[in-house]
Design an enzyme around this catalytic site. Structure first.
Site, mmCIF file in Angstrom:
data_model
loop_
_atom_site.group_PDB
_atom_site.id
_atom_site.type_symbol
_atom_site.label_atom_id
_atom_site.label_comp_id
_atom_site.label_asym_id
_atom_site.label_seq_id
_atom_site.Cartn_x
_atom_site.Cartn_y
_atom_site.Cartn_z
ATOM 1 N N ARG A 186 0.819 -1.230 0.000
ATOM 2 C CA ARG A 186 0.000 0.000 0.000
ATOM 3 C C ARG A 186 0.846 1.271 0.000
ATOM 4 O O ARG A 186 0.373 2.347 0.368
ATOM 5 C CB ARG A 186 -0.978 0.024 1.174
ATOM 6 C CG ARG A 186 -1.939 -1.138 1.145
ATOM 7 C CD ARG A 186 -3.106 -0.939 2.096
ATOM 8 N NE ARG A 186 -3.945 -2.123 2.081
ATOM 9 C CZ ARG A 186 -3.737 -3.191 2.843
ATOM 10 N NH1 ARG A 186 -2.727 -3.206 3.682
ATOM 11 N NH2 ARG A 186 -4.525 -4.237 2.766
ATOM 12 N N GLU A 215 10.059 18.303 -24.280
ATOM 13 C CA GLU A 215 9.461 18.738 -23.004
ATOM 14 C C GLU A 215 10.090 20.060 -22.540
ATOM 15 O O GLU A 215 9.427 20.882 -21.905
ATOM 16 C CB GLU A 215 9.627 17.660 -21.917
ATOM 17 C CG GLU A 215 9.022 16.288 -22.238
ATOM 18 C CD GLU A 215 7.488 16.217 -22.128
ATOM 19 O OE1 GLU A 215 6.828 17.261 -21.981
ATOM 20 O OE2 GLU A 215 6.958 15.082 -22.202
ATOM 21 N N LYS A 233 8.981 23.084 -13.210
ATOM 22 C CA LYS A 233 8.096 21.968 -12.836
ATOM 23 C C LYS A 233 7.798 22.019 -11.335
ATOM 24 O O LYS A 233 6.648 21.832 -10.914
ATOM 25 C CB LYS A 233 8.764 20.649 -13.229
ATOM 26 C CG LYS A 233 7.951 19.403 -12.941
ATOM 27 C CD LYS A 233 7.081 18.956 -14.092
ATOM 28 C CE LYS A 233 6.027 17.955 -13.672
ATOM 29 N NZ LYS A 233 6.184 16.629 -14.159
ATOM 30 N N GLU A 274 -3.465 18.756 -9.694
ATOM 31 C CA GLU A 274 -4.040 19.279 -10.934
ATOM 32 C C GLU A 274 -5.496 19.678 -10.736
ATOM 33 O O GLU A 274 -6.365 19.313 -11.525
ATOM 34 C CB GLU A 274 -3.898 18.216 -12.043
ATOM 35 C CG GLU A 274 -3.805 18.806 -13.426
ATOM 36 C CD GLU A 274 -3.383 17.791 -14.488
ATOM 37 O OE1 GLU A 274 -2.355 17.133 -14.309
ATOM 38 O OE2 GLU A 274 -4.092 17.688 -15.485
ATOM 39 N N HIS A 282 0.147 17.776 -25.260
ATOM 40 C CA HIS A 282 0.042 16.352 -24.905
ATOM 41 C C HIS A 282 -1.291 15.722 -25.314
ATOM 42 O O HIS A 282 -1.376 14.512 -25.438
ATOM 43 C CB HIS A 282 0.259 16.159 -23.398
ATOM 44 C CG HIS A 282 1.714 16.236 -23.013
ATOM 45 N ND1 HIS A 282 2.507 17.311 -23.340
ATOM 46 C CD2 HIS A 282 2.527 15.369 -22.353
ATOM 47 C CE1 HIS A 282 3.730 17.115 -22.881
ATOM 48 N NE2 HIS A 282 3.777 15.936 -22.288
HETATM 49 P P1 NAD Z 1 12.479 5.783 -21.705
HETATM 50 O O1 NAD Z 1 12.427 5.667 -20.259
HETATM 51 O O2 NAD Z 1 11.928 4.671 -22.507
HETATM 52 O O3 NAD Z 1 13.983 6.058 -22.159
HETATM 53 C C1 NAD Z 1 14.288 6.169 -23.533
HETATM 54 C C2 NAD Z 1 15.377 5.156 -23.922
HETATM 55 O O4 NAD Z 1 16.630 5.579 -23.419
HETATM 56 C C3 NAD Z 1 15.154 3.752 -23.375
HETATM 57 O O5 NAD Z 1 15.533 2.827 -24.359
HETATM 58 C C4 NAD Z 1 16.133 3.667 -22.201
HETATM 59 O O6 NAD Z 1 16.555 2.353 -21.954
HETATM 60 C C5 NAD Z 1 17.274 4.515 -22.706
HETATM 61 N N1 NAD Z 1 18.076 5.176 -21.690
HETATM 62 C C6 NAD Z 1 17.659 5.761 -20.547
HETATM 63 N N2 NAD Z 1 18.675 6.418 -19.970
HETATM 64 C C7 NAD Z 1 19.775 6.219 -20.740
HETATM 65 C C8 NAD Z 1 21.116 6.679 -20.683
HETATM 66 N N3 NAD Z 1 21.507 7.532 -19.747
HETATM 67 N N4 NAD Z 1 21.970 6.269 -21.641
HETATM 68 C C9 NAD Z 1 21.550 5.451 -22.643
HETATM 69 N N5 NAD Z 1 20.282 5.022 -22.783
HETATM 70 C C10 NAD Z 1 19.405 5.405 -21.842
HETATM 71 O O7 NAD Z 1 11.706 7.086 -22.202
HETATM 72 P P2 NAD Z 1 11.698 8.612 -21.722
HETATM 73 O O8 NAD Z 1 11.620 9.386 -22.956
HETATM 74 O O9 NAD Z 1 12.745 8.908 -20.729
HETATM 75 O O10 NAD Z 1 10.303 8.720 -20.963
HETATM 76 C C11 NAD Z 1 9.075 8.607 -21.648
HETATM 77 C C12 NAD Z 1 8.022 8.210 -20.659
HETATM 78 O O11 NAD Z 1 7.910 9.213 -19.659
HETATM 79 C C13 NAD Z 1 6.651 8.061 -21.278
HETATM 80 O O12 NAD Z 1 6.062 6.875 -20.821
HETATM 81 C C14 NAD Z 1 5.895 9.259 -20.755
HETATM 82 O O13 NAD Z 1 4.516 9.019 -20.637
HETATM 83 C C15 NAD Z 1 6.540 9.469 -19.420
HETATM 84 N N6 NAD Z 1 6.400 10.815 -18.884
HETATM 85 C C16 NAD Z 1 5.889 10.932 -17.630
HETATM 86 C C17 NAD Z 1 5.750 12.176 -17.072
HETATM 87 C C18 NAD Z 1 5.245 12.302 -15.658
HETATM 88 O O14 NAD Z 1 4.965 13.413 -15.217
HETATM 89 N N7 NAD Z 1 5.172 11.235 -14.902
HETATM 90 C C19 NAD Z 1 6.139 13.326 -17.794
HETATM 91 C C20 NAD Z 1 6.663 13.154 -19.062
HETATM 92 C C21 NAD Z 1 6.797 11.894 -19.603
HETATM 93 N N1 GLY Z 2 4.009 15.840 -17.058
HETATM 94 C C1 GLY Z 2 2.811 16.507 -16.667
HETATM 95 C C2 GLY Z 2 2.658 16.618 -15.183
HETATM 96 O O1 GLY Z 2 3.500 16.181 -14.448
HETATM 97 O O2 GLY Z 2 1.678 17.117 -14.729
#
Ligand code: NAD
Ligand code: GLY
Length: 368
Positions: free
Chosen positions: A132, A196, A231, A241, A253
C-alpha cells in the site's frame, strides 16, 4: 538554489519542491550518481532497497548506484525490466512487485528508480502500491525524466485503451539528476527530451528557447535546473491538478498522447509524439487565441533544430487519432479542453476548440 560542497568539485544544485505535506529536494550535479547512498543515509528506513532499472541502463549505471548504496549500509536488490514503453504496463508492475516479494522487501523497505520516464512512472507506481505504498527515490537518466517526469509524483502505466490511464500520485522522497548520464543517450532519445524543454519554454520561460544548442551535450546542469524549477513551482502550487495550473503542463500532450497510442507505443518516442502535438496546439492557439505567428515560429524552429517531427507519420488514420483523443482521460468529463497559448509564456485553458477544428488540425498535419 543552494550550492552543496560535500562532494566532488562539481557544483550541486538543490531545488525544493515545496509541497505542504511531502516537500522534497531535487539534487542536480554531474557525478552525483556515486553519492546517492551517502545522501540517502539520513533518510533511510529499512536496509532493503529495490533498485529498478531497464536493460539499457543497467549495464551503464546500475553498478555505480549499487556500490554507492552498499557502501552506505543498504542491501540493494537489482530488478531489471526490458527497455521501452511496452514495459510500462500492469504486467511490468506485477513483475517488479513479485521480485520485491521474492527478495523479502516489506513495508519498511524502499525503491530507487534508475532510468528514463518509463522506469520512473512504472517503478514509481510499483512503489505506490507495494504494501500500500513504500517510499521511493527517482534517479532519472534521460532528458525527459530529468526535466519533467521524475518531479511531481505522477506515476502509472498505460492501458490498452490509452496512455497513463492507470496510476497514482506518489511523490518521491528525493530526486537525483546526474546530467553526465545524458552523454550515453542516443541522439534520438536526447532530442525527444528536448520536446518537453520546449514545452516548458513555451508555457513558462520563452527565453529558454534562445539558450538551446543542439550540439551541447555537457554542462547541462543549469538547463536541467531551470526546467526542474519550472516543474517544481507548478507542482507545489497545484499538486493534484485541481486549480488548472498543472494542467498547463499538458500543452501539446492531448493530441501527442493520441498519436503515440495510435502509432503503437514505442513506434514514435514519447517526445516525438509530443512534438507533433505541440505543432497542433500552436495551430489551434493561432486560430482560437490569436497567438502571433512569430511566437509559433520560434517554437517550431526550436523543434526543427532538434530534428523533432512536426507532421503525423504516414499510415496513421485521422479518425483513429481523433477517437483515441476522445477516450483520453482529459476528456473524461465529455468537454473538450485544450491548453492553448495567447502568446509565448501566456497559456490558457480553452473550451472553445470544436471537434471539427480538431479534425481539421489533424488533417493539416497528415503526411501527404
Ligand atoms: P524511456 O524511459 O523509454 O527512455 C528512452 C530510452 O533511453 C530507453 O531505451 C532507455 O533504456 C534509454 N536510456 C535511458 N537512460 C539512458 C542513458 N543515460 N543512456 C543510454 N540510454 C538510456 O523514455 P523517456 O523518454 O525517458 O520517458 C518517456 C516516458 O515518460 C513516457 O512513458 C511518458 O509518458 C513518461 N512521462 C511521464 C511524465 C510524468 O509526469 N510522470 C512526464 C513526461 C513523460
Ligand atoms: N508531465 C505533466 C505533469 O507532471 O503534470
Amino acid at each position: 538554489l543552494v550550492n552543496d560542497d560535500r562532494h566532488d568539485p562539481a557544483e550541486v544544485i538543490e531545488i525544493s519542491v515545496g509541497l505542504e505535506n511531502s516537500p522534497y529536494s531535487v539534487w542536480i550535479g554531474d557525478g552525483i550518481l556515486d553519492s546517492i547512498g551517502e545522501r540517502l543515509g539520513a533518510w533511510r528506513r529499512g536496509k532493503k532497497v529495490a533498485l529498478v532499472t531497464d536493460a539499457n541502463v543497467a549495464p551503464l549505471y546500475a553498478d555505480r548506484v549499487l556500490s554507492s548504496l552498499t557502501a552506505a549500509g543498504f542491501s540493494p536488490c537489482l530488478i531489471v525490466v526490458p527497455a521501452g514503453e511496452s514495459s510500462k504496463c500492469l504486467a511490468g508492475v506485477e513483475m517488479i512487485c513479485d521480485a520485491m516479494i521474492s527478495a523479502g522487501l516489506d513495508r519498511s523497505s524502499s525503491l530507487v528508480a534508475l532510468g528514463g520516464g518509463v522506469i520512473g512512472d512504472l517503478a514509481g507506481f510499483a512503489a505506490a502500491v507495494y504494501y500500500r505504498g513504500i517510499p521511493y527515490v527517482q534517479v532519472p537518466t534521460t532528458v525527459v525524466a530529468q526535466v519533467d517526469s521524475a518531479v511531481g509524483g505522477k506515476t502509472g502505466v498505460n492501458a490498452t485503451g490509452g496512455k497513463n490511464l492507470i496510476g497514482a500520485f506518489h511523490q518521491p522522497a528525493m530526486v537525483f539528476c546526474d546530467p553526465f548520464t545524458l552523454s550515453t543517450l542516443p541522439t534520438r532519445e536526447f532530442n525527444e527530451g528536448i520536446a518537453e524543454v520546449i514545452k516548458h519554454a513555451a508555457i513558462r520561460m520563452p527565453s529558454l528557447l534562445d539558450e538551446l544548442d543542439p550540439n551541447q551535450r555537457t554542462g547541462l546542469a543549469p538547463m536541467i535546473a531551470k526546467n526542474v524549477s519550472i516543474k517544481a513551482e507548478i507542482v507545489a502550487a497545484d499538486e493534484f491538478e485541481t486549480i488548472g495550473l498543472r494542467a498547463m503542463l499538458n500543452f501539446g500532450h492531448t493530441l501527442g498522447h493520441a498519436i503515440e497510442n495510435v502509432a503503437g507505443y514505442g513506434t514514435l518516442l514519447h517526445g516525438e509524439a509530443i512534438s507533433i502535438g505541440l505543432h497542433a496546439a500552436l495551430k489551434l492557439s493561432a486560430q482560437f487565441e490569436g497567438m502571433p505567428d512569430a511566437d509559433a515560429n520560434r517554437v517550431l524552429d526550436a523543434l526543427r533544430a532538434f530534428h523533432l517531427p512536426l507532421q503525423i507519420p504516414a499510415g496513421l488514420q485521422s479518425a483513429r487519432i481523433f477517437d483515441a483523443m476522445m477516450k483520453d482521460k482529459k476528456f473524461a468529463s465529455g468537454s473538450m479542453r485544450f491548453v492553448l497559448l495567447r502568446a509565448l509564456g501566456k497559456p490558457v485553458i480553452s473550451s472553445d476548440v470544436t471537434p471539427d477544428a480538431v479534425r481539421d488540425v489533424i488533417a493539416s498535419l497528415q503526411t501527404a
